[in-house]
Design an enzyme around this catalytic site. Structure first.
Site, PDB file in Angstrom:
ATOM      1  CE  LYS A 237      62.247 -28.035 -37.470  1.00 36.12           C
ATOM      2  NZ  LYS A 237      62.891 -27.572 -38.712  1.00 36.12           N
ATOM      3  CE1 TYR A 238      63.379 -35.880 -31.527  1.00 34.61           C
ATOM      4  CE2 TYR A 238      63.274 -36.450 -33.869  1.00 34.61           C
ATOM      5  CZ  TYR A 238      62.817 -36.606 -32.570  1.00 34.61           C
ATOM      6  OH  TYR A 238      61.801 -37.484 -32.303  1.00 34.61           O
TER       7      TYR A 238
ATOM      8  CD  GLU B 188      64.090 -19.706 -30.188  1.00 34.86           C
ATOM      9  OE1 GLU B 188      63.566 -20.631 -30.828  1.00 34.86           O
ATOM     10  OE2 GLU B 188      64.628 -18.725 -30.739  1.00 34.86           O
ATOM     11  CB  SER B 189      69.438 -19.533 -31.257  1.00 34.35           C
ATOM     12  OG  SER B 189      68.537 -18.947 -32.168  1.00 34.35           O
TER      13      SER B 189
ATOM     14  CB  VAL C 198      71.946 -27.811 -33.238  1.00 34.34           C
ATOM     15  CG1 VAL C 198      72.321 -29.221 -32.890  1.00 34.34           C
ATOM     16  CG2 VAL C 198      72.073 -27.555 -34.731  1.00 34.34           C
TER      17      VAL C 198
ATOM     18  CE1 TYR D  28      67.679 -23.113 -42.932  1.00 28.44           C
ATOM     19  CE2 TYR D  28      68.174 -20.846 -42.328  1.00 28.44           C
ATOM     20  CZ  TYR D  28      68.516 -22.186 -42.343  1.00 28.44           C
ATOM     21  OH  TYR D  28      69.701 -22.603 -41.789  1.00 28.44           O
TER      22      TYR D  28
ATOM     23  CB  CYS E 243      73.069 -24.697 -37.323  1.00 27.14           C
ATOM     24  SG  CYS E 243      71.599 -23.939 -36.607  1.00 27.14           S
TER      25      CYS E 243
HETATM   26  N1  LIG Z   1      64.291 -21.687 -33.411  1.00 34.26           N
HETATM   27  C1  LIG Z   1      65.469 -22.465 -33.411  1.00 34.26           C
HETATM   28  C2  LIG Z   1      65.760 -22.992 -34.801  1.00 34.26           C
HETATM   29  C3  LIG Z   1      66.943 -23.909 -34.833  1.00 34.26           C
HETATM   30  C4  LIG Z   1      66.986 -24.695 -36.163  1.00 34.26           C
HETATM   31  O1  LIG Z   1      66.049 -24.641 -36.979  1.00 34.26           O
HETATM   32  N2  LIG Z   1      68.100 -25.441 -36.384  1.00 34.26           N
HETATM   33  C5  LIG Z   1      68.225 -26.260 -37.581  1.00 34.26           C
HETATM   34  C6  LIG Z   1      69.622 -26.194 -38.148  1.00 34.26           C
HETATM   35  S1  LIG Z   1      69.993 -24.715 -38.987  1.00 34.26           S
HETATM   36  C7  LIG Z   1      68.056 -27.720 -37.220  1.00 34.26           C
HETATM   37  O2  LIG Z   1      68.646 -28.195 -36.276  1.00 34.26           O
HETATM   38  N3  LIG Z   1      67.250 -28.454 -37.986  1.00 34.26           N
HETATM   39  C8  LIG Z   1      67.043 -29.837 -37.769  1.00 34.26           C
HETATM   40  C9  LIG Z   1      65.811 -30.316 -38.482  1.00 34.26           C
HETATM   41  O3  LIG Z   1      65.183 -29.505 -39.173  1.00 34.26           O
HETATM   42  O4  LIG Z   1      65.496 -31.492 -38.320  1.00 34.26           O
HETATM   43  C10 LIG Z   1      66.585 -21.597 -32.870  1.00 34.26           C
HETATM   44  O5  LIG Z   1      66.694 -20.445 -33.308  1.00 34.26           O
HETATM   45  O6  LIG Z   1      67.308 -22.056 -32.007  1.00 34.26           O
END
Ligand SMILES: N[C@@H](CCC(=O)N[C@@H](CS)C(=O)NCC(=O)O)C(=O)O
Length: 329
Positions: free
Chosen positions: A130-131, A148-149, A133, A196, A53
């Site tokens: 959503k779950y 939130e990164s 990382v 994306y 990720c």
């Molecule tokens: N806004 C979040 C986005 C994090 C995100 O979208 N992570 C994706 C992986 S690249 C994820 O865990 N997706 C799980 C899902 O869509 O269920 C951040 O920047 O921390």
């Protein structure tokens, strides 16, 4: 939205065919301020990531660059999404059963749960987002601090300096903040999230719009990097790390998988050398596990790649020489 519970990335495509990223839900801030509920104590927090990720790897990059490995533990989930609950179709991040099941991934060291979804449910019984990382987990209060990164990297940059080995490294210095914020904004929209939005678009028109914006922005970066080593001048900043995580995945994954093939990063001399330059900063190469990246993307979205075949190439050597030292004085 196609469903309201247990969403995954593919569920967040609007009727227009455009991909929309939902906002993160846990937005606490670890702070040195007196009275803060989340003080920057060594040993208190754990960063859950996936090496696949880009958002999680921004955070891991900060942890490594700041020298916070002794103060903040971290671990990665497995590469491919799996069912997260019986009797429920949600697919998401899961932990392996042992350290040897998938190199680089570890069983949950704190709560012994099987999935990232479980962590969210421990932190909030009625969570319905959503779950994702990254997740910063508080071992003391047994909850999620932030998912939130863009906010996690700010905490790692400024709040842990008492325990950071590289406390003098400031990737968001005062005098560059306006510039970094401005650059981050278009890079996030057009490049980080842009890839994306290309990949998850389900109609031609939104794809066409986003892909044009993506290549305009890459062209702009190429131009900036013709005259200076980094995006905001002669020193590395947050903006560079945020761009790097997308660039390093671009030719190996996004060009094929997300249909971002108008031009490859290795066809842009400045962007390509810049990617290698950042990859070669001590600590950074350990944040890039290309096998995790490829296995995850090509294997986790059956609607995009039903047979889960992983393309063999291009296997770029990011440790090969680059020309960015031409900017050193
Ligand atoms: N806004 C979040 C986005 C994090 C995100 O979208 N992570 C994706 C992986 S690249 C994820 O865990 N997706 C799980 C899902 O869509 O269920 C951040 O920047 O921390």
């Amino acid at each position: 939205m196609k469903c309201t519970m247990a969403q995954t990335a593919e569920d967040t495509t609007a009727k227009t065919g455009a991909y929309i990223r939902p906002p993160s839900a846990f937005r606490n801030f670890i702070s040195r301020d007196q009275g803060s509920a989340f003080l920057p104590e060594s040993g208190r927090y754990h960063l859950y990531i996936s090496y696949a990720c880009p958002w999680a790897c921004r955070c891991l990059s900060f942890l490594k660059l700041k020298g916070l490995e002794k103060a903040i533990s971290f671990s990665s989930v497995k590469t491919k999404w799996e069912r997260t609950k019986e009797g429920d179709s949600h697919m998401g991040w899961v932990f392996p059963n042992s350290d040897t099941e998938e190199p680089g991934a570890e069983p949950d060291p704190l709560n012994s749960v099987k999935t990232i979804r479980h962590l969210y449910e421990l932190a909030s019984a009625n969570y319905s987002g959503k779950y994702t990382v990254p997740v910063v987990w508080d071992k003391k209060l047994h909850t999620i601090v932030s998912n939130e990164s863009s906010e996690i990297i700010r905490m790692l940059n400024s709040e842990f300096n008492d325990v950071a080995e590289n406390r003098n490294l400031d990737l968001y210095p005062h005098h560059l903040r306006t510039q970094i914020d401005e650059v981050n904004e278009w890079i996030y929209d057009k490049i980080n999230n842009g890839v994306y939005r290309c990949g998850f678009a389900t109609k031609q028109e939104p794809y066409d719009q986003v892909v044009d914006g993506l290549y305009e922005a890459l062209g702009k970066c190429e131009e900036i990097l013709f005259t200076q080593r980094y995006l905001c001048g002669s020193s590395l900043t947050e903006a560079d790390i945020c761009l790097f995580v997308t660039l390093i995945r671009f030719d190996e994954v996004y060009a094929v998988y997300f249909k971002c093939n108008k031009k490859l990063i290795r066809e842009y001399p400045n962007l390509f050398n810049y990617t290698k330059d950042i990859f070669q900063i001590p600590g950074m190469s350990s944040t890039v596990k290309m096998d995790h990246i490829k296995k995850h993307y090509y294997g986790s979205h059956p609607s995009l790649n039903p047979y889960g075949i992983i393309p063999r190439g291009p296997n770029i050597d990011f440790s090969s020489p680059h020309d960015r030292e031409r900017f050193s004085s």
